[in-house]
Write a protein that holds these residues in place. Sequence first.
Motif, PDB file in Angstrom:
ATOM      1  N   ASP A 150      10.003  -3.569   1.252  1.00 23.02           N
ATOM      2  CA  ASP A 150       9.733  -4.912   0.754  1.00 23.02           C
ATOM      3  C   ASP A 150       9.305  -4.830  -0.713  1.00 23.02           C
ATOM      4  N   SER A 151       9.998  -5.523  -1.580  1.00 22.20           N
ATOM      5  CA  SER A 151       9.753  -5.435  -3.018  1.00 22.20           C
ATOM      6  C   SER A 151       8.296  -5.697  -3.391  1.00 22.20           C
ATOM      7  N   GLU A 152       7.694  -6.742  -2.847  1.00 22.57           N
ATOM      8  CA  GLU A 152       6.307  -7.080  -3.206  1.00 22.57           C
ATOM      9  C   GLU A 152       5.337  -5.995  -2.751  1.00 22.57           C
ATOM     10  N   LYS A 153       5.495  -5.520  -1.530  1.00 22.53           N
ATOM     11  CA  LYS A 153       4.601  -4.471  -1.030  1.00 22.53           C
ATOM     12  C   LYS A 153       4.852  -3.155  -1.758  1.00 22.53           C
ATOM     13  N   ARG A 154       6.110  -2.802  -1.977  1.00 19.02           N
ATOM     14  CA  ARG A 154       6.436  -1.574  -2.708  1.00 19.02           C
ATOM     15  C   ARG A 154       5.910  -1.647  -4.132  1.00 19.02           C
ATOM     16  N   GLY A 155       5.912  -2.844  -4.704  1.00 18.12           N
ATOM     17  CA  GLY A 155       5.412  -3.039  -6.061  1.00 18.12           C
ATOM     18  C   GLY A 155       3.925  -2.786  -6.205  1.00 18.12           C
ATOM     19  N   LYS A 156       3.192  -2.767  -5.102  1.00 16.13           N
ATOM     20  CA  LYS A 156       1.752  -2.493  -5.148  1.00 16.13           C
ATOM     21  C   LYS A 156       1.459  -1.002  -5.332  1.00 16.13           C
ATOM     22  N   LYS A 170       8.533  -2.590  -7.913  1.00 17.97           N
ATOM     23  CA  LYS A 170       9.229  -3.740  -7.340  1.00 17.97           C
ATOM     24  C   LYS A 170      10.725  -3.580  -7.573  1.00 17.97           C
ATOM     25  N   SER A 208      14.923  -4.990  -5.961  1.00 16.53           N
ATOM     26  CA  SER A 208      15.756  -5.239  -4.795  1.00 16.53           C
ATOM     27  C   SER A 208      16.218  -3.922  -4.171  1.00 16.53           C
TER      28      SER A 208
END
Length: 176
Positions: A32-38, A42, A44
């Motif tokens: 998931d982009s948002e979770k991975r971005g943490k 981030k 696709s």
Amino acid sequence: MNNQGEIIAPGTLRFKRLLPGSIEKVWSYLTDSEKRGKWLAKGSMELYVGGKVELHFFHADLSPHKETPPAKYKCYETGDSISGEVIACFPPRLLSFTWGDHSEVTFELSEQENNLILLILTHRKIEDKIDTRISIASGWHTHLGILDAHLNDRIPDGFWEVHNKMEKEYGTLFSK
């Protein structure tokens, strides 16, 4: 379990981490982009063989600790992006994709006792230069520490602070 990455073959680094939660939760932090971005980047990710992967790194956003990157990483101060292609995807257990420079990253997840998930990250086809190995090992070590912090509801340490420390440790480890 030792959190240090290890060279398991020429051009191949491996990391192992025991993480809390369900396999589905950890999988979502990979995909998931948002979770991975943490914890990483981030972007696709098309979860099928041949699918496109876009990763946009903003190291300054990975922790509330505000830092300036070291001089040799100053070019990443405003972010960096890489793209790749999915080469294997078996939700929620295995994800593998090319990594920008045509190296390959594989995440393997397996359920363990006590509601823990074993994550094995393998980065293959790394350029066979000591500085490259040290930088990549330090980066993954730091990113995985941030992932662990999020999954344990802790505030992660500053990315560059940890990365600098790990570069010294991996420099010593890989010079032997």
